[in-house]
Design an enzyme around this catalytic site. Structure first.
Site, mmCIF file in Angstrom:
data_model
loop_
_atom_site.group_PDB
_atom_site.id
_atom_site.type_symbol
_atom_site.label_atom_id
_atom_site.label_comp_id
_atom_site.label_asym_id
_atom_site.label_seq_id
_atom_site.Cartn_x
_atom_site.Cartn_y
_atom_site.Cartn_z
ATOM 1 N N ASP A 52 0.816 -1.212 0.000
ATOM 2 C CA ASP A 52 0.000 0.000 0.000
ATOM 3 C C ASP A 52 0.849 1.261 0.000
ATOM 4 O O ASP A 52 0.456 2.274 -0.579
ATOM 5 C CB ASP A 52 -0.918 0.033 1.229
ATOM 6 C CG ASP A 52 -1.966 -1.062 1.216
ATOM 7 O OD1 ASP A 52 -2.009 -1.846 0.245
ATOM 8 O OD2 ASP A 52 -2.734 -1.136 2.191
ATOM 9 N N ASP A 73 -2.081 5.648 -3.101
ATOM 10 C CA ASP A 73 -1.619 4.407 -2.492
ATOM 11 C C ASP A 73 -0.843 3.660 -3.564
ATOM 12 O O ASP A 73 -1.296 3.550 -4.723
ATOM 13 C CB ASP A 73 -2.787 3.558 -2.006
ATOM 14 C CG ASP A 73 -3.298 3.981 -0.629
ATOM 15 O OD1 ASP A 73 -2.969 5.113 -0.205
ATOM 16 O OD2 ASP A 73 -4.041 3.200 -0.014
ATOM 17 N N HIS A 87 -7.158 0.289 -4.655
ATOM 18 C CA HIS A 87 -6.134 -0.724 -4.915
ATOM 19 C C HIS A 87 -6.521 -1.608 -6.106
ATOM 20 O O HIS A 87 -7.433 -2.431 -6.022
ATOM 21 C CB HIS A 87 -5.824 -1.565 -3.686
ATOM 22 C CG HIS A 87 -5.398 -0.723 -2.518
ATOM 23 N ND1 HIS A 87 -5.345 -1.205 -1.231
ATOM 24 C CD2 HIS A 87 -4.985 0.567 -2.453
ATOM 25 C CE1 HIS A 87 -4.939 -0.236 -0.416
ATOM 26 N NE2 HIS A 87 -4.712 0.846 -1.140
ATOM 27 N N ASP A 98 -4.993 -4.048 -7.406
ATOM 28 C CA ASP A 98 -4.589 -5.454 -7.390
ATOM 29 C C ASP A 98 -5.659 -6.399 -6.864
ATOM 30 O O ASP A 98 -5.384 -7.585 -6.650
ATOM 31 C CB ASP A 98 -3.268 -5.643 -6.639
ATOM 32 C CG ASP A 98 -3.281 -5.099 -5.220
ATOM 33 O OD1 ASP A 98 -4.321 -4.551 -4.790
ATOM 34 O OD2 ASP A 98 -2.242 -5.203 -4.539
ATOM 35 N N CYS A 102 -0.784 -7.847 -1.428
ATOM 36 C CA CYS A 102 -0.840 -6.703 -0.501
ATOM 37 C C CYS A 102 0.234 -6.783 0.581
ATOM 38 O O CYS A 102 0.835 -5.768 0.941
ATOM 39 C CB CYS A 102 -2.201 -6.640 0.178
ATOM 40 S SG CYS A 102 -3.585 -6.244 -0.893
#
Length: 367
Positions: free
Chosen positions: A124, A196, A245, A247, A346
């Site tokens: 992150d 992020d 995020h 991903d 993550c």
């Protein structure tokens, strides 16, 4: 194999050279794995309402700065240790963050927070692009000092030749956060650069990024200028009203192979010619505690090389789909880590991968 108990600066001589990582899939040689020890509930701010599951919002409002549930945290930390063992068994050097105090309140001249969060998700807040480590200016106030747990590690890499690119430390005043608005409005304005690092994915000489409730155009422009003309940075659309995020929306597993969320993914011409695999639905029970994200974090896999992927052990439909696609899956228990907002991608920061800069994405001028 047990984790190296030494602090990052004490591990300097044991680690390979400076950072070098250009893609999400080249053979992995060194990685940072986060730690959830001492984690606390985030101090509530209204911008979180765009991304935090509704069931968790009252908990954050009431218990911000208080320790996360000890039993769940213990189970998640045991899973992280299991991941470390798997990575080391595959010949990967693993480094862990420093222990820091997350429960301590802090303040700036403009605002205060009842505590931090954790050091569990290095993806992150940090991004390795080639020989550079980028520090993200995150928009959640409780994460303002989260990088402290990784600071001695970053310094050790810098001393050995890595470039260190910390983004401008944000003020996080009220001007950054949108008040009111409706569907389609982002939680953050363009007051100052914020992002992020987990909203970016690396494809050699190209980075792909989504605009989200924690990443603004100002932040994307900062990354683009910081990296310079050697790297392309392209914004792609996703169909996700709770975007935070990228991903958990797409995962490049090898050159020409992209695992995607079946609803959130929006095709971009950059991926013309790539094989696109919509992920099967996650298998997580409906009553599983999830404080930060949806069960679709099952997409958040980690590539050990272009043929090998770490996958949650109980996600059998995903394991079957990836196996049929030609990958070798390494199953690891990780559902308790899911509870705290992430999975294998993550909780890791790949600092050293084999391979160098190359072009993998299609561009109009290339056709």
């Amino acid at each position: 194999m047990t984790n190296d108990p030494r602090r990052p600066e004490e591990q300097e001589q044991a680690l390979p050279g400076a950072v070098s990582s250009y893609t999400e899939w080249d053979p992995l040689r060194e990685v940072v794995v986060g730690s959830l020890l001492g984690g606390v509930f985030p101090d509530w701010q209204e911008s979180m309402a765009h991304v935090v599951p509704e069931a968790a919002q009252p908990v954050f409002r009431e218990f911000g700065g208080s320790p996360l549930p000890a039993d769940l945290l213990k189970a998640a930390e045991e899973e992280l240790e299991g991941l470390v063992e798997v990575l080391e068994d595959h010949g990967v050097t693993v480094v862990r963050p420093d222990a820091v105090e997350h429960q301590a309140p802090f303040r700036t001249p403009h605002w205060s927070s009842e505590g931090g969060l954790y050091a569990g998700m290095p993806r992150d807040l940090l991004m390795v692009v080639g020989d550079a480590i980028i520090e993200a200016p995150m928009s959640w106030r409780c994460r303002h000092h989260e990088v402290d747990a990784f600071r001695s590690l970053i310094k050790s890499y810098f001393r050995r030749g890595a470039r260190w690119l910390p983004a401008p430390r944000p003020q996080l005043t009220g001007e950054l956060y949108r008040t009111g608005g409706g569907a389609g409005d982002w939680a953050v304005t363009e007051f100052e650069p914020v992002f992020d690092a987990a909203d970016f994915l690396r494809f050699g000489r190209d980075l792909v990024v989504q605009r989200s409730h924690v990443t603004n155009e100002f932040g994307i422009d900062w990354v683009r200028r910081a990296l310079g003309p050697e790297f392309g940075v392209t914004v792609v659309d996703t169909d996700d009203p709770h975007a935070m995020h990228i991903d958990a929306t797409m995962a490049p597993l090898a050159p020409g192979k992209l695992l995607v969320h079946p609803q959130r993914y929006v095709h971009h011409e950059l991926f013309d010619g790539w094989e696109i695999l919509p992920a099967p639905a996650p298998t997580l029970p409906r009553d599983w505690p999830m404080y930060f994200c949806s069960p679709w974090v099952n997409i958040n896999v980690l590539s050990l090389d272009p043929e090998t992927v770490v996958v949650e052990r109980q996600e059998q439909p995903l394991i079957d789909a990836l196996t049929d696609w030609g990958f070798r899956c390494v199953p690891v228990d990780f559902r308790h880590v899911y509870t705290f907002g992430g999975s294998f991608h993550c909780v890791t920061l790949d600092t050293v991968r084999e391979g160098g800069p190359a072009r993998y994405l299609s561009r109009p001028g290339d056709r």
